[in-house]
Write an enzyme that holds these catalytic residues in place. Structure first.
Site, PDB file in Angstrom:
ATOM      1  N   PHE A   1      -2.630  -0.646   4.537  1.00  0.00           N
ATOM      2  CA  PHE A   1      -3.137  -0.875   5.887  1.00  0.00           C
ATOM      3  C   PHE A   1      -4.602  -1.286   5.915  1.00  0.00           C
ATOM      4  CE2 PHE A   1       0.114   2.505   5.918  1.00  0.00           C
ATOM      5  CZ  PHE A   1       1.094   1.871   6.666  1.00  0.00           C
TER       6      PHE A   1
ATOM      7  N   SER B   1      -6.082   0.597  -1.627  1.00  0.00           N
ATOM      8  CA  SER B   1      -7.506   0.926  -1.714  1.00  0.00           C
ATOM      9  C   SER B   1      -7.897   1.356  -3.114  1.00  0.00           C
ATOM     10  CB  SER B   1      -7.863   2.017  -0.702  1.00  0.00           C
ATOM     11  OG  SER B   1      -7.077   3.177  -0.899  1.00  0.00           O
TER      12      SER B   1
ATOM     13  N   ASP C   1      -3.384  12.589  -3.587  1.00  0.00           N
ATOM     14  CA  ASP C   1      -2.410  12.386  -2.514  1.00  0.00           C
ATOM     15  C   ASP C   1      -1.157  13.177  -2.871  1.00  0.00           C
ATOM     16  OD1 ASP C   1      -0.440  11.248  -0.687  1.00  0.00           O
ATOM     17  OD2 ASP C   1      -1.788   9.556  -0.434  1.00  0.00           O
TER      18      ASP C   1
ATOM     19  N   GLY D   1       3.532  11.299   2.566  1.00  0.00           N
ATOM     20  CA  GLY D   1       3.247  10.586   3.799  1.00  0.00           C
ATOM     21  C   GLY D   1       2.509  11.433   4.818  1.00  0.00           C
TER      22      GLY D   1
ATOM     23  N   ASP E   1      -9.604   9.025   3.325  1.00  0.00           N
ATOM     24  CA  ASP E   1      -8.622   8.203   4.035  1.00  0.00           C
ATOM     25  C   ASP E   1      -7.272   8.909   4.025  1.00  0.00           C
ATOM     26  OD1 ASP E   1      -7.688   6.027   5.476  1.00  0.00           O
ATOM     27  OD2 ASP E   1      -7.208   4.859   3.693  1.00  0.00           O
TER      28      ASP E   1
ATOM     29  N   HIS F   1      -4.782  11.768   9.393  1.00  0.00           N
ATOM     30  CA  HIS F   1      -5.786  11.598  10.438  1.00  0.00           C
ATOM     31  C   HIS F   1      -5.636  12.571  11.597  1.00  0.00           C
ATOM     32  CE1 HIS F   1      -7.220   8.436   8.111  1.00  0.00           C
ATOM     33  NE2 HIS F   1      -6.900   7.379   8.832  1.00  0.00           N
TER      34      HIS F   1
ATOM     35  N   HIS G   1     -12.719   6.013   6.318  1.00  0.00           N
ATOM     36  CA  HIS G   1     -11.923   4.917   6.866  1.00  0.00           C
ATOM     37  C   HIS G   1     -11.369   5.277   8.243  1.00  0.00           C
ATOM     38  CE1 HIS G   1      -8.538   1.764   6.429  1.00  0.00           C
ATOM     39  NE2 HIS G   1      -9.680   1.159   6.680  1.00  0.00           N
ATOM     40  N   ASP G   2     -11.074   4.252   9.030  1.00  0.00           N
ATOM     41  CA  ASP G   2     -10.461   4.381  10.355  1.00  0.00           C
ATOM     42  C   ASP G   2     -11.355   5.151  11.326  1.00  0.00           C
ATOM     43  OD1 ASP G   2      -8.204   2.923   9.646  1.00  0.00           O
ATOM     44  OD2 ASP G   2      -7.136   4.688   8.924  1.00  0.00           O
TER      45      ASP G   2
END
Length: 211
Positions: free
Chosen positions: A17, A49, A68, A72, A138, A141, A166-167
């Protein structure tokens, strides 16, 4: 350097993304960090990224550590906007992006500079002692998870290192507010100075140790 150009091309072609202008800014920021230490990202998805960071790591002789759980974020779960049923592992009924992440890194020839840690960030953080040259936040969120990542990792960034978030969307109409909250809290700490960012990517340089 042709190998670096290949990694950047692979990043642009990888699933994910992050817009290329923001990914390129992340690469440039990672390449410019002067202090020693690894580059660490929280939240990897399928590796896009990580390849921008890998290009900088290869140029500067560093390693990229990706953290991570590969199950998801909230928006990737069934019934949510970004759910992809092809990513569900039928054996356990849960998302599993790790195989796609590994394929992205392997296809780009970046396995020598990218170290994948499969864990929740707050589980790994207490075990981590090496000062970071760059920290890229990242992950999930939601307000709770974004604050958790901040609390777990920002203190591990070396003085002279760079924090990338990010974001970050100041206007709620443009996106979720959790990363913006992290950005505001970091700025308010007085431990960072803002660097030029791109799009939703904010960059801050650490100027003093955590208080």
């Amino acid at each position: 350097m042709p190998v670096t150009a290949d990694l950047l091309d692979a990043a642009r072609a990888a699933p994910g993304f992050m817009p290329d202008d923001e990914g390129t800014a992340l690469y440039e920021a990672a390449r410019a960090v002067a202090v020693p230490g690894p580059l660490l990202e929280v939240g990897s998805w399928m590796g896009r990224s990580a390849l921008y960071l890998a290009a900088a790591a290869r140029e500067t002789g560093r390693q990229v550590v990706t953290v991570d759980h590969h199950r998801g974020s909230e928006e990737h779960q069934p019934g949510w906007e970004y759910h992809d049923p092809t990513l569900v592992d039928p054996a356990v009924g849960l998302l599993d992006t790790l195989p796609r992440f590994r394929r992205t890194i392997a296809d780009a020839g970046a396995e020598d500079v990218v170290i994948a840690v499969v864990a929740r960030s707050e589980v790994l953080a207490p075990l981590w002692a090496t000062p970071l040259a760059l920290l890229f936040l990242d992950g999930s969120h939601t307000e709770e998870s974004a604050r958790r990542d901040q609390d777990a990792w920002v203190a591990k960034l070396a003085v002279g290192g760079t924090l990338a978030i990010h974001d970050v969307f100041p206007d709620p109409a443009d996106g979720g507010q959790a990363p913006y909250g992290v950005y505001r809290r970091v700025v308010a700490s007085g431990e960072f100075t803002e660097l030029p960012g791109t799009g939703s990517l904010r960059l801050l340089g650490r100027t003093s140790s955590p208080r």
